[in-house]
Design a protein around this motif. Structure first.
Motif, PDB file in Angstrom:
ATOM      1  N   THR A  17       0.819  -1.194   0.000  1.00 52.95           N
ATOM      2  CA  THR A  17       0.000   0.000   0.000  1.00 52.95           C
ATOM      3  C   THR A  17       0.863   1.258   0.000  1.00 52.95           C
ATOM      4  O   THR A  17       1.840   1.354   0.746  1.00 52.95           O
ATOM      5  N   GLN A  18       0.504   2.236  -0.850  1.00 51.00           N
ATOM      6  CA  GLN A  18       1.185   3.525  -0.820  1.00 51.00           C
ATOM      7  C   GLN A  18       0.735   4.251   0.443  1.00 51.00           C
ATOM      8  O   GLN A  18      -0.433   4.614   0.574  1.00 51.00           O
ATOM      9  N   THR A  72      -0.125   6.834   3.489  1.00 49.16           N
ATOM     10  CA  THR A  72      -0.416   8.232   3.753  1.00 49.16           C
ATOM     11  C   THR A  72       0.434   8.657   4.935  1.00 49.16           C
ATOM     12  O   THR A  72       0.459   7.983   5.970  1.00 49.16           O
ATOM     13  N   TRP A  73       1.127   9.776   4.791  1.00 48.71           N
ATOM     14  CA  TRP A  73       2.087  10.193   5.816  1.00 48.71           C
ATOM     15  C   TRP A  73       1.505  11.269   6.714  1.00 48.71           C
ATOM     16  O   TRP A  73       0.682  12.091   6.292  1.00 48.71           O
ATOM     17  N   ASP A  74       1.946  11.257   7.966  1.00 49.39           N
ATOM     18  CA  ASP A  74       1.507  12.220   8.977  1.00 49.39           C
ATOM     19  C   ASP A  74       2.746  12.973   9.455  1.00 49.39           C
ATOM     20  O   ASP A  74       3.515  12.459  10.276  1.00 49.39           O
ATOM     21  N   SER A 100       4.723  12.640  -1.117  1.00 50.16           N
ATOM     22  CA  SER A 100       3.644  12.792  -0.156  1.00 50.16           C
ATOM     23  C   SER A 100       3.149  14.235  -0.149  1.00 50.16           C
ATOM     24  O   SER A 100       3.894  15.142   0.247  1.00 50.16           O
ATOM     25  N   GLU A 159       1.147  15.566   1.924  1.00 51.23           N
ATOM     26  CA  GLU A 159       1.144  16.051   3.301  1.00 51.23           C
ATOM     27  C   GLU A 159       2.525  16.527   3.727  1.00 51.23           C
ATOM     28  O   GLU A 159       2.678  17.590   4.350  1.00 51.23           O
ATOM     29  N   ARG A 179       3.044   2.958   8.711  1.00 53.59           N
ATOM     30  CA  ARG A 179       2.159   3.789   7.883  1.00 53.59           C
ATOM     31  C   ARG A 179       1.332   2.981   6.876  1.00 53.59           C
ATOM     32  O   ARG A 179       0.137   3.268   6.692  1.00 53.59           O
ATOM     33  N   THR A 201      -2.708   3.118   6.887  1.00 54.18           N
ATOM     34  CA  THR A 201      -3.398   3.560   5.679  1.00 54.18           C
ATOM     35  C   THR A 201      -4.431   2.529   5.236  1.00 54.18           C
ATOM     36  O   THR A 201      -5.566   2.876   4.885  1.00 54.18           O
TER      37      THR A 201
END
Length: 270
Positions: free
Chosen positions: A2-3, A5-7, A68, A70, A220, A224
């Motif tokens: 899975t690609q 999602t970054w925080d 990313s 974000e 991550r 995600t």
């Protein structure tokens, strides 16, 4: 895989520990020898360590690349613009699986990113070709896929409760090569290569600090994949947390996280 999602906020919770290997890498890179070097930072994240390049080379024109939105949003807001030494810091979107330099560079550097890029060693040829004579390709990557924090995540994801949703989500064990592979690849490209490993022993504090650490990086893809099912996400985190508590027991001074990293500095021939 899975690609993820970054925080940025979660990632930066351990910014000091994460920045140290980058500083150690920069200390081993030779000066480009030009008055205003051109530098690319691959996988720049929120830009907090990209600024270290401007400290080392104050007049450099630096571009940080990341995929990313974000991370790039935070980098644009907090770090983009002229640097105190007369250089310039910019950020742009790029997918490192296909990114090819559009101009010559004196330094192409990457920090804790290539483990997320399948086939990254096959990209070295294009990157080295874009270096000025005497320029460097330098990178640092986590080399601890066999450590408990990753092994336990893989085992849990492959278990009966989670395998249908997560077995193909977590990072694979072949995401980083042995040091000799990088040395061979880079030397065959006409570079003088220096490859080494270092194990850091980070002392983390707070409640379940190893879980907090991995929430910003290795976990991550799982977070995600389960983002649309908070109940399942929390259940996985609870199981994983309990395993980490046993694998990384706390001491009166904190919790020790041994973390091995692999470094490479390859200098293109004159």
């Amino acid at each position: 895989m899975t690609q993820p999602t970054w925080d940025p906020a979660q990632y930066l919770r351990h910014a000091g520990h994460r920045a140290r290997p980058y500083a150690d890498l920069l200390a081993r890179i030779p000066d480009p020898g030009r008055g205003r070097p051109r530098i690319a930072d691959l996988g720049c994240g929120p830009g907090n360590v990209t600024v270290l390049l401007a400290d080392r080379w104050p007049t450099a024109r630096i571009t940080g690349y990341d995929n990313s939105p974000e991370m790039l949003d935070k980098a644009h807001v907090e770090h983009e613009g002229p640097t105190p030494g007369g250089g310039r810091l910019d950020f742009a979107h790029a997918d490192l699986r296909s990114w090819t330099p559009g101009e010559p560079y004196d330094l192409i550097v990457s920090n804790a990113t290539l483990q997320w890029v399948p086939g990254h060693a096959d990209r070295f040829g294009d990157w080295v070709d874009a270096l000025e004579p005497g320029g460097s390709l330098a990178f640092q990557i986590p080399d601890n896929i066999d450590a408990p924090l990753h092994a336990l995540m893989r085992e849990l994801a492959a278990g009966p409760r989670w395998h249908t949703r997560l077995a193909d989500v977590v990072r694979r064990t072949d995401s980083v090569h042995a040091p000799g592979v990088y040395l061979d690849r880079l030397t065959r490209l006409g570079c003088t290569a220096d490859v080494w490993q270092t194990t850091y022993h980070h002392v983390l504090t707070g409640v379940d600090p190893v879980l907090d650490w991995v929430k910003g990086t290795g976990l991550r893809p799982v977070l995600t994949a389960l983002a649309d099912d908070p109940e399942a996400r929390d259940a996985f985190l609870t199981e994983y947390r309990d395993l980490l508590r046993t694998a990384y027991p706390s001491a009166p001074y904190g919790t020790v996280l041994p973390f091995r990293r692999l470094f490479a500095v390859a200098v293109r021939g004159e």
